[in-house]
Design an enzyme around this catalytic site. Structure first.
Site, PDB file in Angstrom:
ATOM      1  N   CYS A  99       0.827  -1.207   0.000  1.00  0.00           N
ATOM      2  CA  CYS A  99       0.000   0.000   0.000  1.00  0.00           C
ATOM      3  C   CYS A  99       0.861   1.257   0.000  1.00  0.00           C
ATOM      4  O   CYS A  99       2.036   1.230   0.334  1.00  0.00           O
ATOM      5  CB  CYS A  99      -0.877   0.007   1.243  1.00  0.00           C
ATOM      6  SG  CYS A  99      -1.894  -1.467   1.388  1.00  0.00           S
TER       7      CYS A  99
ATOM      8  N   ARG B  26       3.860   0.897  -6.686  1.00  0.00           N
ATOM      9  CA  ARG B  26       3.851  -0.122  -5.633  1.00  0.00           C
ATOM     10  C   ARG B  26       2.763  -1.177  -5.867  1.00  0.00           C
ATOM     11  O   ARG B  26       2.737  -2.202  -5.211  1.00  0.00           O
ATOM     12  CB  ARG B  26       3.644   0.539  -4.274  1.00  0.00           C
ATOM     13  CG  ARG B  26       4.717   1.569  -3.930  1.00  0.00           C
ATOM     14  CD  ARG B  26       4.249   2.521  -2.859  1.00  0.00           C
ATOM     15  NE  ARG B  26       4.288   1.948  -1.539  1.00  0.00           N
ATOM     16  CZ  ARG B  26       5.300   2.079  -0.677  1.00  0.00           C
ATOM     17  NH1 ARG B  26       6.359   2.762  -1.047  1.00  0.00           N
ATOM     18  NH2 ARG B  26       5.274   1.531   0.514  1.00  0.00           N
TER      19      ARG B  26
ATOM     20  N   TRP C  85      -3.291  -2.192  -1.606  1.00  0.00           N
ATOM     21  CA  TRP C  85      -3.043  -3.505  -2.224  1.00  0.00           C
ATOM     22  C   TRP C  85      -3.673  -4.490  -1.260  1.00  0.00           C
ATOM     23  O   TRP C  85      -3.185  -4.689  -0.147  1.00  0.00           O
ATOM     24  CB  TRP C  85      -1.533  -3.743  -2.365  1.00  0.00           C
ATOM     25  CG  TRP C  85      -1.197  -4.957  -3.154  1.00  0.00           C
ATOM     26  CD1 TRP C  85      -1.190  -5.092  -4.512  1.00  0.00           C
ATOM     27  CD2 TRP C  85      -0.849  -6.246  -2.620  1.00  0.00           C
ATOM     28  NE1 TRP C  85      -0.841  -6.375  -4.852  1.00  0.00           N
ATOM     29  CE2 TRP C  85      -0.627  -7.108  -3.726  1.00  0.00           C
ATOM     30  CE3 TRP C  85      -0.694  -6.752  -1.349  1.00  0.00           C
ATOM     31  CZ2 TRP C  85      -0.258  -8.430  -3.574  1.00  0.00           C
ATOM     32  CZ3 TRP C  85      -0.322  -8.073  -1.187  1.00  0.00           C
ATOM     33  CH2 TRP C  85      -0.114  -8.911  -2.297  1.00  0.00           C
TER      34      TRP C  85
ATOM     35  N   ASN D 216      -0.407   0.708   5.933  1.00  0.00           N
ATOM     36  CA  ASN D 216       0.309  -0.264   5.093  1.00  0.00           C
ATOM     37  C   ASN D 216       0.853  -1.315   6.041  1.00  0.00           C
ATOM     38  O   ASN D 216       1.561  -1.000   6.989  1.00  0.00           O
ATOM     39  CB  ASN D 216       1.462   0.413   4.335  1.00  0.00           C
ATOM     40  CG  ASN D 216       2.265  -0.603   3.513  1.00  0.00           C
ATOM     41  OD1 ASN D 216       1.736  -1.639   3.124  1.00  0.00           O
ATOM     42  ND2 ASN D 216       3.529  -0.316   3.294  1.00  0.00           N
ATOM     43  N   GLY D 217       0.479  -2.582   5.826  1.00  0.00           N
ATOM     44  CA  GLY D 217       0.975  -3.643   6.694  1.00  0.00           C
ATOM     45  C   GLY D 217      -0.166  -4.602   7.035  1.00  0.00           C
ATOM     46  O   GLY D 217      -1.201  -4.599   6.391  1.00  0.00           O
TER      47      GLY D 217
ATOM     48  N   GLU E 251      14.951 -16.488 -14.154  1.00  0.00           N
ATOM     49  CA  GLU E 251      14.591 -15.061 -14.210  1.00  0.00           C
ATOM     50  C   GLU E 251      13.772 -14.774 -15.459  1.00  0.00           C
ATOM     51  O   GLU E 251      12.791 -14.027 -15.426  1.00  0.00           O
ATOM     52  CB  GLU E 251      15.860 -14.210 -14.167  1.00  0.00           C
ATOM     53  CG  GLU E 251      15.687 -12.740 -14.449  1.00  0.00           C
ATOM     54  CD  GLU E 251      14.808 -11.987 -13.449  1.00  0.00           C
ATOM     55  OE1 GLU E 251      14.353 -12.589 -12.464  1.00  0.00           O
ATOM     56  OE2 GLU E 251      14.554 -10.790 -13.686  1.00  0.00           O
TER      57      GLU E 251
ATOM     58  N   LYS F  87      10.073 -13.156 -15.285  1.00  0.00           N
ATOM     59  CA  LYS F  87       9.720 -11.923 -16.014  1.00  0.00           C
ATOM     60  C   LYS F  87       8.513 -12.158 -16.916  1.00  0.00           C
ATOM     61  O   LYS F  87       7.565 -11.381 -16.937  1.00  0.00           O
ATOM     62  CB  LYS F  87      10.918 -11.459 -16.849  1.00  0.00           C
ATOM     63  CG  LYS F  87      12.029 -10.807 -16.041  1.00  0.00           C
ATOM     64  CD  LYS F  87      11.711  -9.389 -15.718  1.00  0.00           C
ATOM     65  CE  LYS F  87      12.106  -8.844 -14.410  1.00  0.00           C
ATOM     66  NZ  LYS F  87      12.168  -9.635 -13.241  1.00  0.00           N
TER      67      LYS F  87
ATOM     68  N   GLU G 205       5.319 -12.665 -14.794  1.00  0.00           N
ATOM     69  CA  GLU G 205       4.808 -11.566 -13.955  1.00  0.00           C
ATOM     70  C   GLU G 205       4.295 -10.391 -14.774  1.00  0.00           C
ATOM     71  O   GLU G 205       3.481  -9.631 -14.271  1.00  0.00           O
ATOM     72  CB  GLU G 205       5.848 -11.099 -12.947  1.00  0.00           C
ATOM     73  CG  GLU G 205       7.062 -10.421 -13.502  1.00  0.00           C
ATOM     74  CD  GLU G 205       7.969  -9.878 -12.392  1.00  0.00           C
ATOM     75  OE1 GLU G 205       7.472  -9.491 -11.328  1.00  0.00           O
ATOM     76  OE2 GLU G 205       9.179  -9.851 -12.599  1.00  0.00           O
TER      77      GLU G 205
ATOM     78  N   HIS H  30      14.168 -35.397 -16.908  1.00  0.00           N
ATOM     79  CA  HIS H  30      13.592 -35.899 -15.645  1.00  0.00           C
ATOM     80  C   HIS H  30      12.165 -35.422 -15.473  1.00  0.00           C
ATOM     81  O   HIS H  30      11.687 -35.260 -14.350  1.00  0.00           O
ATOM     82  CB  HIS H  30      14.480 -35.467 -14.468  1.00  0.00           C
ATOM     83  CG  HIS H  30      15.883 -35.967 -14.591  1.00  0.00           C
ATOM     84  ND1 HIS H  30      16.256 -37.254 -14.269  1.00  0.00           N
ATOM     85  CD2 HIS H  30      16.994 -35.358 -15.069  1.00  0.00           C
ATOM     86  CE1 HIS H  30      17.545 -37.406 -14.515  1.00  0.00           C
ATOM     87  NE2 HIS H  30      18.027 -36.274 -15.009  1.00  0.00           N
TER      88      HIS H  30
ATOM     89  N   LYS I 122       5.369  -3.607  -5.936  1.00  0.00           N
ATOM     90  CA  LYS I 122       6.802  -3.408  -6.188  1.00  0.00           C
ATOM     91  C   LYS I 122       7.628  -3.934  -5.025  1.00  0.00           C
ATOM     92  O   LYS I 122       8.699  -4.474  -5.214  1.00  0.00           O
ATOM     93  CB  LYS I 122       7.108  -1.928  -6.388  1.00  0.00           C
ATOM     94  CG  LYS I 122       8.580  -1.614  -6.630  1.00  0.00           C
ATOM     95  CD  LYS I 122       9.112  -2.307  -7.874  1.00  0.00           C
ATOM     96  CE  LYS I 122      10.576  -2.032  -8.124  1.00  0.00           C
ATOM     97  NZ  LYS I 122      11.125  -2.887  -9.214  1.00  0.00           N
TER      98      LYS I 122
END
Ligand code: AGP
Length: 607
Positions: free
Chosen positions: A2, A27, A74, A98-99, A479, A483, A486, A502, A602
């Protein structure tokens, strides 16, 4: 994560707050709101979705007042709807948060039994109702907040606004960052300096457990024990460009393009003036006394640690264990007193990484924070801080921070070799020279952009993709998958190419793009044989290699991208570029929200 803003200004607060919230959009959020006090009346406006919806609301139902608070939410507790949007208010108090308040259920039951009527599903409303309870009992706003904070368990950054006083904000911080901005006869509160940049560069960061009573002309900070505390006011010069896309369509595109520049800044900081030695600018790290290394991070930062593991072990000959922070912190591993714990975090606020750092500090282990935000919690709590100098990174998908994390970790590896004499048979001078040459090679690598863009348009039609790599290309494969996932929402997996047989090879068919990362190095032939197993099953191989690699194994591949030659040790820094561009242009082709992908923040400052 947030975003919080508070304003005690001498102009109408609403437009200032909306502008500040816009600078916190990076964010990630799914609703937003504002509350102001005007002529003794506390009012709020909230809206689901993007800030533009809140702005529209304010056009039709303007909010007056020079004192206000604002929030981008968020969602953690409760759906992203208007009732759950912040500010949350109760009686004459409004609060933004925020939290996560971990004991909110018990508090909610206690307050409901005392007659409180809850209108939302949020943990934050419990904070407002608790503060209201103490106000109704006759406590002053300051007393009410102090009592409220004493009852809260969990993580919070809070800002309270009171109908009874339009010259008062009370801010509190425990586990989530919060800053106070000092204006001329005005005061501001924000989740970070970026939010406050247009109003002031004079910033005071609250420390863990601090809370502050703020008026337009005063800030009184108390620590976790209620004692008056002095916190340093810093001058945070954030260039206006920092949070501006400039000529780019997205921050992510800008940040990918900035990599040669910020890498040069980073390497310039950690290499000697004659470019022959590494200087970490601290004498706090002595690798000759380090028996083993523990590296802890999340997401892309974790993958940077995976690359560094290969480097530390192959070159500096120091055993390394790498773990995701959310596992490490609960695994509570026994740690060797002579180990070194390295925490990598762009934001420096990732809750799990911070908790893992605190576990190591409790174990009296020397800790190093490799961070991009110098005044972040991890920077403040680690024994040593090595900044990555990537500049402000706004795009949720980490790009320039990743390459700068790698560069900083590479500097640590070379520094370790300098101190211990261990080089794993490598020529240290040659490595330092190759490290110094990286910005130029990354700049060359960026020339593949249009070629990759064309391939991405085709890749964007896929529903699944595989990324393969061996050795230190394996974390780069992971990575690349991260990317793509997301920001384009295409399902993708990264695999060690030796693992293909495998299981994952069962996924391969004519529709499955398989991205193979294979510079012409010692493992090239092994990777190519895995690639040929894919091609034998009609797999669509995108081969990312160099000129020699293409000449040797390029026949018959679906597509290929030729990279500039790079010293094999530092190939991960350069091969990050094509996977970043692949994901970026696939997302652009699909029309997703590149800089603020759905469901993501973020910095994940909650568990
Ligand atoms: C990477 O593109 C993601 N944004 C995410 O995995 C990120 O790397 C992770 O959340 C860690 O963030 P930090 O570096 O700020 O700790």
């Amino acid at each position: 994560m947030c975003g919080i803003v508070g304003v005690l200004g001498d102009h109408e607060a609403a437009p200032i707050i909306v502008d500040a919230l816009k600078r916190l959009e990076y964010r990630g959020y799914d609703s937003a709101g504002i509350a102001t006090v005007h002529k003794g009346v506390l009012e709020s406006r909230r809206a689901v979705g993007k800030l533009v919806n809140l702005s529209d609301r304010l056009v039709h139902e303007p909010l007056r007042g020079k004192a206000g608070i604002g929030h981008t939410r968020w969602a953690t507790h409760g759906a992203p709807n208007e009732a759950n949007a912040h500010p949350q208010s109760a009686g004459t108090v409004a609060v933004v948060h925020n939290g996560i308040i971990e004991n909110y259920h018990a508090l909610r039951e206690e307050l409901t039994a005392k007659g409180a009527k809850f209108l939302s599903e949020t943990d934050t409303e419990t904070v407002a109702q608790l503060c209201r309870y103490y106000l109704d009992e006759g406590a002053s706003p300051q007393e009410a907040v102090e009592k409220t904070l004493q009852r809260l368990e969990g993580a919070y950054a809070l800002c309270f606004l009171f109908e009874t006083d339009d010259n008062l904000l009370i801010a509190a911080r425990k586990g989530s960052p919060l800053a106070i901005g000092h204006g001329k006869g005005e005061m501001f509160v924000g989740s970070d300096a970026i939010a406050l940049a247009p109003m002031t560069s004079k910033i005071t960061y609250l420390e863990e457990g601090d809370w502050a009573v703020i008026t337009r002309t005063s800030v009184e900070i108390r620590d976790v024990n209620g004692k008056l505390a002095n916190r340093q006011m810093r001058n945070i010069q954030l260039s206006a460009m920092a949070a501006d896309k400039g000529m780019y369509k997205h921050f992510m595109a800008k940040e990918i393009a900035e990599q040669p520049t910020v890498l040069a800044e980073n390497i310039g900081h950690y290499i000697s003036d004659d470019h022959t030695r590494i200087d970490l600018r601290t004498d706090e790290i002595d690798f000759s006394k380090v028996t083993n290394i523990t590296m802890v991070a999340c997401g892309t930062a974790y993958l940077a640690c995976m690359v560094a593991k290969y480097w530390f072990e192959k070159i500096a000959r120091i055993p390394v264990e790498v773990d995701v922070a959310s596992e490490f912190r609960y695994r509570e591993p026994p740690l060797n007193p002579n180990s070194l714990a390295i925490f990598v975090s762009q934001s420096g606020e990732t809750a799990d990484t911070l908790a893992a750092l605190r576990y190591c500090v409790e174990q009296n282990i020397k800790t190093v924070g490799v961070v991009n935000v110098a005044e972040s919690s991890i920077a403040r709590e680690a024994s040593v801080v090595l900044p990555i100098y990537a500049g402000v990174e706004i795009g949720v998908a980490s790009t320039k921070a990743f390459s700068c994390q790698l560069a900083t970790l590479a500097a640590m590896v070379l520094y370790a070799s300098q101190q211990t004499g261990q080089t794993g048979g490598h020529d240290l001078a040659e490595l330092v020279s190759a490290y110094h040459a990286l910005p130029g090679i990354v700049s060359q690598a960026l020339q593949i952009e249009q070629e990759v863009r064309a391939i991405s348009t085709e890749l964007a039609t896929a529903t699944d993709a595989l990324f393969l790599g061996r050795g230190d290309m394996y974390p780069v494969a992971l990575e690349g998958a991260l990317k793509l996932k997301e920001i384009s929402y295409i399902h993708a997996e990264g695999y060690a190419s030796g693992e293909l047989k495998h299981g994952p090879i069962a996924l391969v068919d004519k529709d499955m793009p398989v991205v193979v990362l294979a510079p012409k190095d010692a493992l090239f032939d092994k990777t190519v044989s895995n690639m040929q197993e894919v091609m034998a099953r009609q797999g669509k191989v995108l081969l990312i290699t160099d000129k020699d690699g293409l000449k040797t194994a390029g026949h018959g591949v679906w597509r290929s991208v030729v990279m500039p030659r790079v010293h094999p040790v530092f190939a991960p820094v350069v091969y990050a570029i094509p996977v970043q561009l692949l994901a970026y242009y696939a997302a652009v082709s699909k029309g997703t929200d590149v800089d603020q992908p759905r469901n993501l923040a973020k910095s994940v400052t909650v568990e």
